[in-house]
Write a protein that holds these residues in place. Structure first.
Motif, PDB file in Angstrom:
ATOM      1  N   GLU A   1       0.796  -1.215   0.000  1.00 22.95           N
ATOM      2  CA  GLU A   1       0.000   0.000   0.000  1.00 22.95           C
ATOM      3  C   GLU A   1       0.835   1.275   0.000  1.00 22.95           C
ATOM      4  OE1 GLU A   1      -4.112  -1.361   2.177  1.00 22.95           O
ATOM      5  OE2 GLU A   1      -2.512  -0.496   3.403  1.00 22.95           O
ATOM      6  N   VAL A   2       2.089   1.178   0.401  1.00 22.84           N
ATOM      7  CA  VAL A   2       2.901   2.389   0.540  1.00 22.84           C
ATOM      8  C   VAL A   2       3.080   3.074  -0.808  1.00 22.84           C
ATOM      9  CG1 VAL A   2       5.170   3.280   1.152  1.00 22.84           C
ATOM     10  CG2 VAL A   2       4.077   1.562   2.600  1.00 22.84           C
ATOM     11  N   ARG A   3       3.499   2.310  -1.820  1.00 22.21           N
ATOM     12  CA  ARG A   3       3.728   2.919  -3.136  1.00 22.21           C
ATOM     13  C   ARG A   3       2.410   3.395  -3.753  1.00 22.21           C
ATOM     14  NH1 ARG A   3       7.857   0.574  -7.715  1.00 22.21           N
ATOM     15  NH2 ARG A   3       7.747   2.386  -9.104  1.00 22.21           N
ATOM     16  N   GLU A   4       1.336   2.649  -3.531  1.00 20.89           N
ATOM     17  CA  GLU A   4       0.031   3.078  -4.032  1.00 20.89           C
ATOM     18  C   GLU A   4      -0.370   4.409  -3.404  1.00 20.89           C
ATOM     19  OE1 GLU A   4      -2.818   0.036  -3.378  1.00 20.89           O
ATOM     20  OE2 GLU A   4      -1.865  -1.411  -4.730  1.00 20.89           O
ATOM     21  N   PHE A   5      -0.137   4.537  -2.099  1.00 16.09           N
ATOM     22  CA  PHE A   5      -0.479   5.783  -1.418  1.00 16.09           C
ATOM     23  C   PHE A   5       0.330   6.947  -1.972  1.00 16.09           C
ATOM     24  CE2 PHE A   5       0.334   8.910   1.914  1.00 16.09           C
ATOM     25  CZ  PHE A   5      -0.957   9.247   2.306  1.00 16.09           C
ATOM     26  N   LEU A   6       1.629   6.723  -2.189  1.00 15.55           N
ATOM     27  CA  LEU A   6       2.504   7.799  -2.645  1.00 15.55           C
ATOM     28  C   LEU A   6       2.186   8.216  -4.077  1.00 15.55           C
ATOM     29  CD1 LEU A   6       5.927   6.541  -1.236  1.00 15.55           C
ATOM     30  CD2 LEU A   6       4.524   8.387  -0.327  1.00 15.55           C
ATOM     31  N   GLU A   7       1.973   7.249  -4.960  1.00 18.00           N
ATOM     32  CA  GLU A   7       1.850   7.554  -6.382  1.00 18.00           C
ATOM     33  C   GLU A   7       0.415   7.845  -6.811  1.00 18.00           C
ATOM     34  OE1 GLU A   7       3.659   4.364  -8.507  1.00 18.00           O
ATOM     35  OE2 GLU A   7       5.673   4.764  -7.716  1.00 18.00           O
ATOM     36  N   GLU A   8      -0.568   7.166  -6.191  1.00 17.86           N
ATOM     37  CA  GLU A   8      -1.945   7.333  -6.638  1.00 17.86           C
ATOM     38  C   GLU A   8      -2.731   8.266  -5.721  1.00 17.86           C
ATOM     39  OE1 GLU A   8      -3.876   3.614  -7.281  1.00 17.86           O
ATOM     40  OE2 GLU A   8      -2.207   2.757  -8.420  1.00 17.86           O
ATOM     41  N   ASP A   9      -2.721   7.984  -4.420  1.00 14.90           N
ATOM     42  CA  ASP A   9      -3.525   8.784  -3.505  1.00 14.90           C
ATOM     43  C   ASP A   9      -2.907  10.164  -3.277  1.00 14.90           C
ATOM     44  OD1 ASP A   9      -5.229   6.672  -3.291  1.00 14.90           O
ATOM     45  OD2 ASP A   9      -4.453   5.946  -1.387  1.00 14.90           O
ATOM     46  N   LEU A  10      -1.637  10.190  -2.913  1.00 10.49           N
ATOM     47  CA  LEU A  10      -0.973  11.463  -2.627  1.00 10.49           C
ATOM     48  C   LEU A  10      -0.613  12.197  -3.909  1.00 10.49           C
ATOM     49  CD1 LEU A  10      -0.073  13.169  -0.230  1.00 10.49           C
ATOM     50  CD2 LEU A  10       2.135  12.008  -0.303  1.00 10.49           C
ATOM     51  N   GLY A  11       0.008  11.490  -4.832  1.00 11.57           N
ATOM     52  CA  GLY A  11       0.357  12.082  -6.122  1.00 11.57           C
ATOM     53  C   GLY A  11       1.531  13.038  -6.041  1.00 11.57           C
ATOM     54  N   PRO A  12       2.076  13.433  -7.190  1.00 11.32           N
ATOM     55  CA  PRO A  12       3.236  14.348  -7.200  1.00 11.32           C
ATOM     56  C   PRO A  12       2.947  15.679  -6.529  1.00 11.32           C
ATOM     57  CG  PRO A  12       2.900  13.340  -9.363  1.00 11.32           C
ATOM     58  CD  PRO A  12       1.704  13.001  -8.548  1.00 11.32           C
ATOM     59  N   GLU A  13       1.726  16.197  -6.713  1.00 10.47           N
ATOM     60  CA  GLU A  13       1.393  17.497  -6.123  1.00 10.47           C
ATOM     61  C   GLU A  13       1.400  17.435  -4.604  1.00 10.47           C
ATOM     62  OE1 GLU A  13      -2.388  20.631  -5.949  1.00 10.47           O
ATOM     63  OE2 GLU A  13      -2.443  18.883  -7.271  1.00 10.47           O
ATOM     64  N   GLY A  14       0.787  16.383  -4.043  1.00 10.18           N
ATOM     65  CA  GLY A  14       0.763  16.258  -2.592  1.00 10.18           C
ATOM     66  C   GLY A  14       2.125  15.935  -2.010  1.00 10.18           C
ATOM     67  N   LEU A  15       2.895  15.083  -2.713  1.00  6.00           N
ATOM     68  CA  LEU A  15       4.209  14.687  -2.208  1.00  6.00           C
ATOM     69  C   LEU A  15       5.179  15.862  -2.198  1.00  6.00           C
ATOM     70  CD1 LEU A  15       6.067  12.446  -1.201  1.00  6.00           C
ATOM     71  CD2 LEU A  15       6.564  11.872  -3.580  1.00  6.00           C
ATOM     72  N   ALA A  16       5.045  16.787  -3.138  1.00  8.86           N
ATOM     73  CA  ALA A  16       5.980  17.906  -3.238  1.00  8.86           C
ATOM     74  C   ALA A  16       5.968  18.776  -1.987  1.00  8.86           C
ATOM     75  CB  ALA A  16       5.659  18.748  -4.472  1.00  8.86           C
ATOM     76  N   ARG A  17       4.849  18.842  -1.282  1.00 10.01           N
ATOM     77  CA  ARG A  17       4.760  19.667  -0.084  1.00 10.01           C
ATOM     78  C   ARG A  17       4.718  18.820   1.184  1.00 10.01           C
ATOM     79  NH1 ARG A  17      -1.329  22.042  -0.278  1.00 10.01           N
ATOM     80  NH2 ARG A  17      -0.565  22.977   1.651  1.00 10.01           N
ATOM     81  N   SER A  18       5.128  17.552   1.064  1.00  7.71           N
ATOM     82  CA  SER A  18       5.020  16.627   2.188  1.00  7.71           C
ATOM     83  C   SER A  18       6.346  15.953   2.487  1.00  7.71           C
ATOM     84  CB  SER A  18       3.964  15.546   1.892  1.00  7.71           C
ATOM     85  OG  SER A  18       2.706  16.106   1.601  1.00  7.71           O
ATOM     86  N   ILE A  19       6.445  15.458   3.717  1.00  4.72           N
ATOM     87  CA  ILE A  19       7.526  14.573   4.139  1.00  4.72           C
ATOM     88  C   ILE A  19       6.858  13.307   4.658  1.00  4.72           C
ATOM     89  CG2 ILE A  19       9.479  14.258   5.700  1.00  4.72           C
ATOM     90  CD1 ILE A  19       9.514  17.406   5.873  1.00  4.72           C
ATOM     91  N   VAL A  20       7.237  12.169   4.119  1.00  4.30           N
ATOM     92  CA  VAL A  20       6.574  10.911   4.459  1.00  4.30           C
ATOM     93  C   VAL A  20       7.557  10.016   5.211  1.00  4.30           C
ATOM     94  CG1 VAL A  20       5.302   8.925   3.588  1.00  4.30           C
ATOM     95  CG2 VAL A  20       5.139  11.119   2.392  1.00  4.30           C
ATOM     96  N   VAL A  21       7.146   9.539   6.371  1.00  5.88           N
ATOM     97  CA  VAL A  21       7.948   8.606   7.178  1.00  5.88           C
ATOM     98  C   VAL A  21       7.232   7.270   7.180  1.00  5.88           C
ATOM     99  CG1 VAL A  21       8.997   8.164   9.420  1.00  5.88           C
ATOM    100  CG2 VAL A  21       8.742  10.524   8.611  1.00  5.88           C
ATOM    101  N   VAL A  22       7.936   6.209   6.787  1.00  4.98           N
ATOM    102  CA  VAL A  22       7.307   4.906   6.572  1.00  4.98           C
ATOM    103  C   VAL A  22       7.980   3.847   7.427  1.00  4.98           C
ATOM    104  CG1 VAL A  22       6.827   3.097   4.891  1.00  4.98           C
ATOM    105  CG2 VAL A  22       6.654   5.496   4.210  1.00  4.98           C
ATOM    106  N   SER A  23       7.158   3.038   8.107  1.00  4.48           N
ATOM    107  CA  SER A  23       7.646   1.826   8.760  1.00  4.48           C
ATOM    108  C   SER A  23       6.571   0.766   8.567  1.00  4.48           C
ATOM    109  CB  SER A  23       7.902   2.056  10.254  1.00  4.48           C
ATOM    110  OG  SER A  23       8.382   0.876  10.868  1.00  4.48           O
ATOM    111  N   THR A  24       6.866  -0.243   7.763  1.00  4.75           N
ATOM    112  CA  THR A  24       5.856  -1.225   7.379  1.00  4.75           C
ATOM    113  C   THR A  24       5.634  -2.259   8.485  1.00  4.75           C
ATOM    114  OG1 THR A  24       7.594  -2.454   6.221  1.00  4.75           O
ATOM    115  CG2 THR A  24       6.250  -0.951   4.916  1.00  4.75           C
TER     116      THR A  24
END
Length: 439
Positions: free
Chosen positions: A197-220
């Motif tokens: 789900e991590v890559r799906e969240f980053l690429e589809e849900d969040l998208g480039p526009e959302g990621l550009a103004r975000s910092i994402v910390v991941v621990s699966t």
């Protein structure tokens, strides 16, 4: 003989190099943790184990041993391995160079984009702002979600929970908020998520526009409990660093329940007694300590949105009940709405923001209250509607709700990729109430 400063520095470096390295040994490896004897180190210290220098963190201390939780795999650790202290607690990166990046629970980049940009290293541990140093919450924060910006208005510096069972759209709602908010910085912690789900969240849900103004910390979910727990505190500390510079920060954590589960694993492994549903007492104190670090300060604000995965859709289970008492409001996501295709699946009548009255005008509060009354009137006669026994004329608000149910649903629903400015949401609410004739 007089020694100059350079000579003194050289002598100090030589003495430091000549100091013996204090070593301990692994005395046992049981379950999720390990015992180290012969080493004295305070709680929170990172120790390095064996030739591979596998990092672990001291989580408990007994008379002769330290209980440590590894920050990596346990497979290569054996009884008798040498252990030495790194001498410091954890430091993590912070700064504008982290925007658009994905980090692990140690603060290291994992997105394959190379080294981080401009940043500073800050100690991970930090005290929450003192109660009387916190500025009051008086400014609304736009989230871009119509039902939240109007019926459960959120203020900058508020902490609110998204309460729901699994599979009802919590992560999708977070991604919608990340793209629609007017906060200056988004910090998103994905704790205990499935790796798929991590890559799906980053690429589809969040998208480039959302990621550009975000910092994402991941621990699966497959990472050690200590890494999952650290991810929550790393994200919080990064958000604090932006708040210290005067920024308005939005911190989103998915999910707080998995943070509590990680602490349960750590506490039980360290020998704590199980209490409510197997959660040791440290779990509830840790939640309070984590949540209190968000909020306002004299410099800026951290608005915290935390998802709470209710066990079996029971909103009174221990973690949900404890976090509800610590937060400044709760948003309830309903499974029936989700399966009917209603997005966001927010049960507006069951949701509340404790600071809504402080961040809305009197006219806005009246408008939101009127729509709530109309929806509550419809709910009170739902059984009569189901059996065809409802008689018009007994309740004007119920009549308005029945006549304009489609318009109400259109207002409450929203496409994932279509965030709406708060001013437009309030204008649409006013138009809806005029159409129903109840404004």
């Amino acid at each position: 003989m007089t020694l100059d400063a350079r000579t003194w520095d050289g002598l100090g470096a030589a003495l430091s190099a000549a100091e013996p390295v204090r070593m301990g040994v692994v005395s046992s490896v049981v379950g999720l943790g390990l015992e180290v004897s012969g080493l004295n180190a305070p709680l929170g210290t990172v120790v390095l184990i064996g030739e591979g220098k596998i990092p672990a963190e001291v989580v408990a201390a007994r008379r002769e041993t330290l209980h440590c939780m590894p920050l990596g795999a346990l497979e290569n650790i054996r009884v008798g391995d040498f252990v030495h202290s790194s001498g410091t607690s954890a430091y993590i990166p912070a700064g504008l160079g982290l925007l658009g990046r994905v980090l692990d629970g140690l603060g290291n980049p994992i997105d394959g984009l190379g080294a981080l940009g401009e940043h500073t290293m800050v100690a991970m541990e930090r005290q929450a702002p003192a109660a009387l140093e916190r500025s009051r919450i008086t400014v609304p924060l736009q989230l871009g979600v119509r039902v939240m910006d109007t019926l459960t208005a959120v203020g900058a510096g508020q902490r609110i929970g998204l309460f729901a069972g699994s599979g009802v759209g919590k992560s999708s709602l977070l991604s919608m908020i990340a793209r629609g908010t007017n906060a200056q910085v988004n910090v998103i912690a994905l704790v205990g998520e499935r790796g798929r789900e991590v890559r799906e969240f980053l690429e589809e849900d969040l998208g480039p526009e959302g990621l550009a103004r975000s910092i994402v910390v991941v621990s699966t979910a497959d990472e050690p409990a200590r890494m999952r727990l650290r991810a929550a505190f790393v994200a919080t500390r990064i958000a604090e660093s932006f708040r210290e510079s005067g920024a308005q920060v939005l911190l989103m954590m998915d999910s707080l329940t998995r943070v509590a589960m990680a602490q349960r694993e750590i506490g039980l492994s360290a020998g704590e007694p199980p209490a409510t549903r197997g959660y040791p007492p440290s779990t509830f104190s840790l939640l309070a300590r984590l949540l209190e670090r968000a909020g306002t300060s004299a410099e800026g604000s951290i608005t915290g949105i935390y998802t709470v995965l209710v066990d079996g859709d029971d909103h009174n289970e221990p973690i949900a009940d404890a976090t509800r008492s610590l937060l400044d409001g709760h948003i309830v996501l309903d499974r029936k709405l989700a399966v009917s295709g209603h997005f966001p699946s927010i049960d507006a009548l069951a949701s509340i923001s404790r600071v809504a009255s402080r961040v809305t005008t009197r006219e806005q509060a009246n408008a939101a209250g009127t729509l709530r009354k109309v929806m509550a009137a419809r709910k009170s006669v739902q059984d009569l509607l189901d059996v065809g026994a409802y008689q018009r004329g007994s309740n004007p608000l119920a009549d308005a709700a029945v006549d304009h149910q489609g318009a109400i649903n259109n207002f409450l629903q929203q496409r994932l990729e279509d965030p709406v400015p708060a001013a437009q949401s309030w204008a649409q609410l006013d138009s809806l109430l005029r159409t129903m004739g109840v404004s």
